[in-house]
Scaffold this active site. Structure first.
Site, short mmCIF file in Angstrom:
data_model
loop_
_atom_site.label_atom_id
_atom_site.label_comp_id
_atom_site.label_asym_id
_atom_site.label_seq_id
_atom_site.Cartn_x
_atom_site.Cartn_y
_atom_site.Cartn_z
N SER A 75 32.91 -74.34 0.76
CA SER A 75 33.86 -75.31 0.68
C SER A 75 35.08 -74.39 0.13
CB SER A 75 33.51 -76.36 -0.17
OG SER A 75 34.95 -77.28 -0.32
N GLU A 85 38.91 -73.07 -4.22
CA GLU A 85 37.87 -72.98 -5.19
C GLU A 85 37.17 -71.58 -4.80
OE1 GLU A 85 33.87 -74.81 -4.34
OE2 GLU A 85 35.28 -76.46 -4.48
N ARG A 126 34.41 -77.29 -11.34
CA ARG A 126 34.32 -75.78 -10.85
C ARG A 126 34.97 -74.96 -11.95
NH1 ARG A 126 31.64 -78.26 -8.44
NH2 ARG A 126 31.21 -79.02 -6.23
#
Length: 300
Positions: free
Chosen positions: A223, A293, A173
């Site tokens: 997410s 994230e 990420r």
């Protein structure tokens, strides 16, 4: 001088004053942008950036707003939304070049249509391919780092250059693009020839898994937390007893604990408080720190 007057001569239209960012994020959360522009070409983007530079107007760039939490006071200066821009697709054998505004789902389907394998993982990931490269998006053991060979970028002064994948410093990420001020305008991927039916079957399997396991029926930013080494964030949150935990209109999804959903009227403050609560409770129970994230932008 009013912001609208500064950018009045630009060809990018419309220019939206006091535009609610809640209309431009998948979370359906966020205060107003002072001014929003949605350029349709590199030339329009260059013009906006050059005008902003001359007038010293701060610029914030977003894609489709699918991995984004905008704070409740909104964003000062000019917000440039790239999600509707640059939808060209060029094919050269196993190499595909996508304008950064092409959705990941559309990119995945185009590859499948051509009998090319490597983009199946992306079929259910929301957002644009430009944003996906920026965050090194991934799912089901696939990620952008495995297929990208290079990107075309524009600097904040309008300068355009090409960067090879090696210059992007891909990580989990993470890419070197984050915080660099560079704007992705095109993405080139290298795929492999495959069996069309096998590719279609894999994509159908991934899509079905998302539909059955993820809370797609409620607004979210996907997410919420990065995967901590050796663990799964959703599992840790579930084991801590936090499924359904609610702050205001924000809730840890009852369907998948790795997601935070907007159950109605959630504010950014609700989400940020929920994130802190989850981090504290998971750390107390398991000694593991969860790192979000999702990108957080705007004034507190």
């Amino acid at each position: 001088m009013m912001l609208q007057e500064i950018f009045a001569g630009c060809t990018a239209k419309p220019l939206l004053a006091e535009e609610p960012m809640a209309k431009h994020t998948s979370f359906r959360i966020g205060g107003p942008a002072d001014l929003m522009a949605m350029p349709q070409s590199e030339q329009e983007l260059q013009q906006l950036l050059q005008r902003a530079g001359e007038a010293k107007v701060p610029v914030t760039l977003i894609g489709n707003g699918s991995n984004l939490l905008v704070r409740d006071k909104g964003i000062r200066g000019l917000v440039i939304k790239l999600g509707n821009m640059l939808n060209d697709i060029a094919v050269d054998g196993c190499m595909l070049t996508f304008g950064s505004g092409v959705s990941l789902a559309a990119a995945s389907r185009k590859a499948a249509e051509l009998g090319l394998s490597g983009m199946e993982f992306a079929v259910g990931i929301p957002g644009s391919i430009g944003g996906a490269v920026y965050m090194n998006a991934g799912a089901y053991d696939g990620e952008m780092a495995k297929v990208v060979t290079g990107v075309r970028v524009m600097e904040l002064d309008g300068t355009i250059s090409e960067l090879p994948a090696a210059a992007l410093d891909f990580g989990y990420r993470h890419t070197a693009l984050q915080g660099s001020g560079k704007i992705v305008t095109a993405v080139t991927v290298r795929l492999t020839a495959g069996d069309k039916q096998a590719i279609a079957d894999k994509m159908a399997d991934f899509s079905n898994r998302r539909i059955t396991k993820q809370p797609l029926e409620l607004p979210s930013a996907g997410s919420m937390f990065k995967r901590p080494p050796g663990y799964f964030a959703g599992t840790l949150i579930d084991q801590t007893g936090l499924k359904g935990y609610t702050v205001g209109g924000a809730q840890v999804s009852e369907k998948h604990a790795g997601f935070v959903v907007n159950i109605g009227g959630a504010t950014a403050a609700d989400v940020l408080q929920l994130i802190c609560d989850v981090q504290d409770k998971v750390f107390a129970a398991h000694g593991v720190h969860l790192e979000p994230e999702v990108l957080v932008l705007g004034e507190e």
